[in-house]
Design a protein around this motif. Structure first.
Motif, mmCIF file in Angstrom:
data_model
loop_
_atom_site.group_PDB
_atom_site.id
_atom_site.type_symbol
_atom_site.label_atom_id
_atom_site.label_comp_id
_atom_site.label_asym_id
_atom_site.label_seq_id
_atom_site.Cartn_x
_atom_site.Cartn_y
_atom_site.Cartn_z
ATOM 1 N N ALA A 96 0.377 -0.972 0.175
ATOM 2 C CA ALA A 96 -0.238 0.449 -0.442
ATOM 3 C C ALA A 96 0.692 1.133 -0.007
ATOM 4 O O ALA A 96 1.648 1.350 1.039
ATOM 5 N N SER B 124 1.312 5.386 -0.063
ATOM 6 C CA SER B 124 0.680 7.114 -0.089
ATOM 7 C C SER B 124 1.883 7.862 0.498
ATOM 8 O O SER B 124 2.546 7.705 0.519
ATOM 9 N N THR C 183 -2.698 -6.011 -4.974
ATOM 10 C CA THR C 183 -4.343 -6.008 -4.533
ATOM 11 C C THR C 183 -4.085 -4.628 -3.290
ATOM 12 O O THR C 183 -5.160 -4.467 -3.159
ATOM 13 N N GLU C 184 -3.241 -3.778 -3.197
ATOM 14 C CA GLU C 184 -3.007 -2.254 -2.094
ATOM 15 C C GLU C 184 -3.708 -1.319 -2.886
ATOM 16 O O GLU C 184 -3.151 -1.139 -4.394
ATOM 17 N N PRO C 185 -3.873 -0.268 -2.323
ATOM 18 C CA PRO C 185 -4.330 0.836 -2.937
ATOM 19 C C PRO C 185 -3.455 1.776 -3.167
ATOM 20 O O PRO C 185 -1.775 1.306 -2.330
ATOM 21 N N SER D 18 -2.061 6.020 -3.052
ATOM 22 C CA SER D 18 -2.323 7.249 -3.122
ATOM 23 C C SER D 18 -1.285 8.122 -3.257
ATOM 24 O O SER D 18 -0.197 8.244 -2.712
ATOM 25 N N ALA E 259 -4.721 -1.794 -8.000
ATOM 26 C CA ALA E 259 -6.423 -2.425 -7.494
ATOM 27 C C ALA E 259 -6.762 -1.142 -7.536
ATOM 28 O O ALA E 259 -7.875 -1.006 -7.654
ATOM 29 N N GLU E 260 -6.387 0.106 -7.087
ATOM 30 C CA GLU E 260 -6.488 0.909 -6.445
ATOM 31 C C GLU E 260 -5.825 3.000 -6.488
ATOM 32 O O GLU E 260 -5.147 2.628 -5.733
ATOM 33 N N ILE E 261 -6.495 3.818 -7.270
ATOM 34 C CA ILE E 261 -5.714 4.328 -7.952
ATOM 35 C C ILE E 261 -5.926 5.766 -7.506
ATOM 36 O O ILE E 261 -7.473 5.968 -8.116
ATOM 37 N N ASP E 262 -5.587 6.547 -6.509
ATOM 38 C CA ASP E 262 -6.413 7.827 -6.053
ATOM 39 C C ASP E 262 -4.867 8.559 -6.919
ATOM 40 O O ASP E 262 -3.706 9.053 -5.490
#
Length: 171
Positions: free
Chosen positions: A105, A107, A127-129, A131, A162-165
């Motif tokens: 993950a 950040s 699998t992890e976000p 940011s 898996a998740e992008i911001d």
């Protein structure tokens, strides 16, 4: 740091071979208000591949939290391999990669990456976000490698997760 907690504050590391700070085996490391210069890699393997040269290195389920560090002219500023990153307010200059991270993950907030030869930030996590906010990645065309000389590999930022911001950032 193996499996424990540690803080590195107001410290300077110059011309390290391999790494300056390494967290392994679910360790948790905080690095703040420090400077790390000229970290280089050790001996390449028989094929010329290198396995170190990272000013800050987190792996094996470990967590790296940073704030307000200067990482200059290291082979890789921050390397994460199956470890989590929480980077804030750091300045990463020169080197091949600013941040190279795989499977964790990530950040990134308020980080500035300048003149990475290969890639400013490579953030890949199955699998992890991921940011990224308030961040700048910049390369002087006279310093960074043009894409055609590296088979298109000279890149400001590469993110696959898996998740992008991404917000309020300049590349």
């Amino acid at each position: 740091v193996s499996g424990g907690d540690a803080s590195v504050n107001n410290s300077t590391f110059i011309q390290m071979v391999g790494f300056a700070v390494n967290a392994i085996n679910s360790g948790s490391v905080s690095v703040s208000d420090s400077a790390i210069y000229y970290t280089v890699y050790g001996e390449p393997d028989a094929d010329g591949n290198v396995a170190d040269g990272f000013s800050l290195w987190v792996q094996d389920g470990s967590i790296l939290t940073t704030s307000n560090n200067l990482l200059a002219n290291n082979f890789v500023g921050v390397f994460a391999d199956e470890g989590d990153l929480n980077l804030s307010g750091d300045f990463i200059a020169g080197g091949a990669y600013g941040v190279f991270a795989v499977n964790g993950a990530f950040s990134i907030d308020g980080v500035r990456v300048e003149n990475p030869f290969q890639t400013g930030m490579r953030l890949v996590s199955a699998t992890e976000p991921v940011s990224v906010s308030n961040t700048t990645v910049w390369g002087d065309p006279d310093v960074v490698a043009p894409g055609d000389s590296m088979d298109g590999m000279s890149t400001g930022v590469l993110i696959a997760a898996a998740e992008i911001d991404v917000s309020d950032s300049t590349i």
